[in-house]
Design a protein around this motif. Structure first.
Motif, PDB file in Angstrom:
ATOM      1  N   GLU A  35      28.784   2.249  53.569  1.00 40.28           N
ATOM      2  CA  GLU A  35      28.478   2.537  52.510  1.00 40.28           C
ATOM      3  C   GLU A  35      27.736   1.265  51.725  1.00 40.28           C
ATOM      4  O   GLU A  35      28.102   0.635  52.141  1.00 40.28           O
ATOM      5  N   PRO A  36      27.552   1.152  50.082  1.00 37.81           N
ATOM      6  CA  PRO A  36      27.679  -0.191  49.751  1.00 37.81           C
ATOM      7  C   PRO A  36      28.257  -1.120  49.695  1.00 37.81           C
ATOM      8  O   PRO A  36      29.778  -0.448  49.356  1.00 37.81           O
ATOM      9  N   PHE A  37      28.099  -1.776  49.787  1.00 39.73           N
ATOM     10  CA  PHE A  37      29.191  -3.328  50.516  1.00 39.73           C
ATOM     11  C   PHE A  37      29.235  -4.151  49.458  1.00 39.73           C
ATOM     12  O   PHE A  37      27.645  -4.887  48.957  1.00 39.73           O
ATOM     13  N   TRP A  38      30.275  -4.819  48.881  1.00 37.32           N
ATOM     14  CA  TRP A  38      29.282  -5.951  47.621  1.00 37.32           C
ATOM     15  C   TRP A  38      30.692  -7.106  48.819  1.00 37.32           C
ATOM     16  O   TRP A  38      32.206  -7.170  48.916  1.00 37.32           O
ATOM     17  N   PRO A  39      30.199  -8.359  48.341  1.00 37.08           N
ATOM     18  CA  PRO A  39      30.310  -8.954  49.121  1.00 37.08           C
ATOM     19  C   PRO A  39      31.457  -9.531  48.403  1.00 37.08           C
ATOM     20  O   PRO A  39      32.030  -9.294  47.149  1.00 37.08           O
ATOM     21  N   GLY A  40      32.764 -10.441  48.451  1.00 35.54           N
ATOM     22  CA  GLY A  40      33.820 -10.991  48.480  1.00 35.54           C
ATOM     23  C   GLY A  40      33.646 -11.948  47.348  1.00 35.54           C
ATOM     24  O   GLY A  40      32.595 -12.680  47.260  1.00 35.54           O
ATOM     25  N   GLU A  41      34.748 -12.634  46.209  1.00 34.18           N
ATOM     26  CA  GLU A  41      34.652 -14.255  45.869  1.00 34.18           C
ATOM     27  C   GLU A  41      34.593 -15.165  46.466  1.00 34.18           C
ATOM     28  O   GLU A  41      34.666 -14.585  47.945  1.00 34.18           O
ATOM     29  N   GLU A  42      33.729 -15.911  46.445  1.00 32.35           N
ATOM     30  CA  GLU A  42      33.875 -17.003  47.148  1.00 32.35           C
ATOM     31  C   GLU A  42      34.688 -17.622  47.460  1.00 32.35           C
ATOM     32  O   GLU A  42      35.222 -18.280  48.819  1.00 32.35           O
ATOM     33  N   TYR A  43      35.833 -17.750  47.308  1.00 32.06           N
ATOM     34  CA  TYR A  43      37.110 -18.321  47.559  1.00 32.06           C
ATOM     35  C   TYR A  43      37.555 -17.655  49.381  1.00 32.06           C
ATOM     36  O   TYR A  43      38.465 -18.027  49.421  1.00 32.06           O
ATOM     37  N   GLN A  45      34.550 -16.312  51.061  1.00 29.89           N
ATOM     38  CA  GLN A  45      34.491 -16.095  52.112  1.00 29.89           C
ATOM     39  C   GLN A  45      34.879 -17.454  53.020  1.00 29.89           C
ATOM     40  O   GLN A  45      35.457 -18.352  53.103  1.00 29.89           O
ATOM     41  N   HIS A  46      35.442 -16.820  54.780  1.00 31.90           N
ATOM     42  CA  HIS A  46      34.855 -17.910  55.515  1.00 31.90           C
ATOM     43  C   HIS A  46      36.502 -18.537  55.176  1.00 31.90           C
ATOM     44  O   HIS A  46      36.482 -19.617  56.000  1.00 31.90           O
ATOM     45  N   TYR A  47      36.800 -17.148  55.267  1.00 30.57           N
ATOM     46  CA  TYR A  47      38.487 -17.541  55.405  1.00 30.57           C
ATOM     47  C   TYR A  47      39.316 -18.374  56.399  1.00 30.57           C
ATOM     48  O   TYR A  47      39.831 -20.004  55.969  1.00 30.57           O
ATOM     49  N   TYR A  48      39.166 -18.214  57.655  1.00 31.44           N
ATOM     50  CA  TYR A  48      40.110 -19.011  58.719  1.00 31.44           C
ATOM     51  C   TYR A  48      39.358 -20.197  59.021  1.00 31.44           C
ATOM     52  O   TYR A  48      39.966 -20.900  58.849  1.00 31.44           O
TER      53      TYR A  48
END
Length: 66
Positions: A35-43, A45-48
């Motif tokens: 389905e449509p995808f919305w990226p999460g907030e910058e903080y 991103q690349h959590y690990y």
């Protein structure tokens, strides 16, 4: 959950989950059309990479021989 965008992706996911079932693993993964995808907030991103630790929610198991 595995989200697929076409029949080829769905077939691959079904093949792999079927192999796991055949090996005696209980697979809880569900297949759903993407389905449509919305990226999460910058903080988020690349959590690990930012945290610098092994993911605590995943356990590595070698189950496929290559």
């Amino acid at each position: 959950m595995i989200f697929y965008v076409d029949d080829a992706q769905k077939a691959i996911a079904e093949k792999v989950t079927g192999e796991l079932h055949g090996m005696g693993y209980e697979v809880a993964t569900q297949l759903r059309p993407a389905e449509p995808f919305w990226p999460g907030e910058e903080y988020h991103q690349h959590y690990y990479d930012k945290k610098g630790e092994t993911p605590y929610c995943h356990i590595y198991k070698k189950i496929f021989e290559k």
